[in-house]
Design a protein around this motif. Sequence first.
Motif, short mmCIF file in Angstrom:
data_model
loop_
_atom_site.label_atom_id
_atom_site.label_comp_id
_atom_site.label_asym_id
_atom_site.label_seq_id
_atom_site.Cartn_x
_atom_site.Cartn_y
_atom_site.Cartn_z
N ASN A 76 0.81 -1.21 0.00
CA ASN A 76 0.00 0.00 0.00
C ASN A 76 0.85 1.27 0.00
O ASN A 76 0.52 2.24 -0.68
CB ASN A 76 -0.94 0.01 1.21
CG ASN A 76 -2.11 -0.95 1.04
OD1 ASN A 76 -2.51 -1.25 -0.08
ND2 ASN A 76 -2.66 -1.43 2.15
N ARG A 77 1.95 1.25 0.76
CA ARG A 77 2.81 2.44 0.80
C ARG A 77 3.44 2.70 -0.56
O ARG A 77 3.50 3.84 -1.02
CB ARG A 77 3.91 2.27 1.87
CG ARG A 77 5.02 3.32 1.83
CD ARG A 77 4.48 4.74 1.84
NE ARG A 77 3.71 5.01 3.05
CZ ARG A 77 2.93 6.07 3.20
NH1 ARG A 77 2.79 6.92 2.18
NH2 ARG A 77 2.28 6.27 4.32
N LYS B 115 -2.49 7.08 1.81
CA LYS B 115 -2.39 5.65 2.14
C LYS B 115 -3.71 5.07 2.61
O LYS B 115 -4.06 3.94 2.22
CB LYS B 115 -1.29 5.42 3.17
CG LYS B 115 -0.95 3.94 3.37
CD LYS B 115 0.29 3.78 4.22
CE LYS B 115 0.62 2.29 4.40
NZ LYS B 115 -0.32 1.63 5.29
N SER C 207 -5.48 1.86 0.87
CA SER C 207 -5.85 0.66 1.62
C SER C 207 -7.29 0.24 1.32
O SER C 207 -7.57 -0.96 1.15
CB SER C 207 -5.68 0.90 3.13
OG SER C 207 -4.33 1.16 3.45
N ARG C 208 -8.19 1.21 1.25
CA ARG C 208 -9.58 0.88 0.93
C ARG C 208 -9.70 0.36 -0.49
O ARG C 208 -10.45 -0.59 -0.77
CB ARG C 208 -10.47 2.12 1.11
CG ARG C 208 -10.68 2.55 2.55
CD ARG C 208 -11.82 3.54 2.68
NE ARG C 208 -11.58 4.75 1.91
CZ ARG C 208 -10.94 5.82 2.38
NH1 ARG C 208 -10.45 5.79 3.61
NH2 ARG C 208 -10.77 6.88 1.63
N THR D 17 -7.31 -1.12 -2.41
CA THR D 17 -6.71 -2.45 -2.59
C THR D 17 -7.59 -3.52 -1.95
O THR D 17 -7.71 -4.63 -2.49
CB THR D 17 -5.29 -2.51 -2.00
OG1 THR D 17 -5.31 -2.07 -0.64
CG2 THR D 17 -4.33 -1.65 -2.80
N TYR D 18 -8.22 -3.20 -0.83
CA TYR D 18 -9.16 -4.14 -0.19
C TYR D 18 -10.31 -4.44 -1.14
O TYR D 18 -10.67 -5.61 -1.36
CB TYR D 18 -9.67 -3.54 1.11
CG TYR D 18 -10.77 -4.34 1.78
CD1 TYR D 18 -10.47 -5.49 2.51
CD2 TYR D 18 -12.10 -3.96 1.68
CE1 TYR D 18 -11.47 -6.23 3.12
CE2 TYR D 18 -13.12 -4.69 2.28
CZ TYR D 18 -12.79 -5.83 3.01
OH TYR D 18 -13.79 -6.56 3.60
N GLN E 61 0.98 -9.02 2.74
CA GLN E 61 1.41 -7.63 2.91
C GLN E 61 1.47 -6.86 1.61
O GLN E 61 1.47 -5.63 1.62
CB GLN E 61 2.78 -7.59 3.59
CG GLN E 61 2.80 -8.22 4.97
CD GLN E 61 1.85 -7.53 5.93
OE1 GLN E 61 1.83 -6.30 6.01
NE2 GLN E 61 1.07 -8.32 6.66
#
Length: 269
Positions: free
Chosen positions: A44-45, A55, A59-60, A62-63, A78
């Motif tokens: 994510n980073r 970030k 995260s949302r 990629t989820y 990860q």
Amino acid sequence: MNPIPLPGLVNPHDLSADRQFSMNLARGLEVLRAFTAATPLLGNREIADRTGLPKPTVSRLTYTLTLLGYLSRDAHGQKYRLGPGVLSLAHPLLASMQVRQLAKPLMESLARTTGCTVNLGVRDRDQLVYIDSVRADSTNQHLPDIGTTRPLLPCAMGRALILGCTAAQQTAILNFLKVKNRAEFEQYRPLWEADRKRFAAHGYCHSKGDWRKEIHAIAVPVRTTLGDSPLALNCTISAHRAPRERLGREVAPLLKEAVHQLEIAQGLR
């Protein structure tokens, strides 16, 4: 709202005030575009650094993209890689491009006659994308696969794709390239100017190791029935197999004839 003449030549953030534009969708697609053949695994980073997105937003996204099958988690959970859903999106496009089927026998004949690897490509933003390839030059260490990308200006095919557009479209593409990376644009500008003149005089673009010094290439734009998406056909060969002006003298007339026949097959001549 003014129509966008060439899709892709826009920064999503410039359309934040456009009520018809879905910023969430644009951000999700930017996450998918962060992955490359050289960097197939990203956290994510890293995605945030590549896209400029916060970030928590990444995260949302990629989820969500993982649940939908467009991303896959690695074994340790990860990092992410592109999922099968992305590949499934591409097939209907390739299968519906009749010009690929029409071009195949012409490409195979051209490859047999010249000993060159022959490729068909289309422009995507600031890159060219190979949509078909007939590999005849086994000494070429940079044989492309379908979906392989290259930068536009350093490649003969990329410059041919620009020259296949109208004058207004060429200006839009060149302005986009200049704004995105001014130093790179100025580095390759002489190649563009030389090929612009060569194309006007002789009808093809020529790379003498411009992108990779060990690879020479010539390319010609192809008119299609795909609207504002001209294609280009090229012939590439290892530098040691392209002495003097062989590509320009011997291969270029055959390449131009293949393009001519491909346009006839599409009913454009």
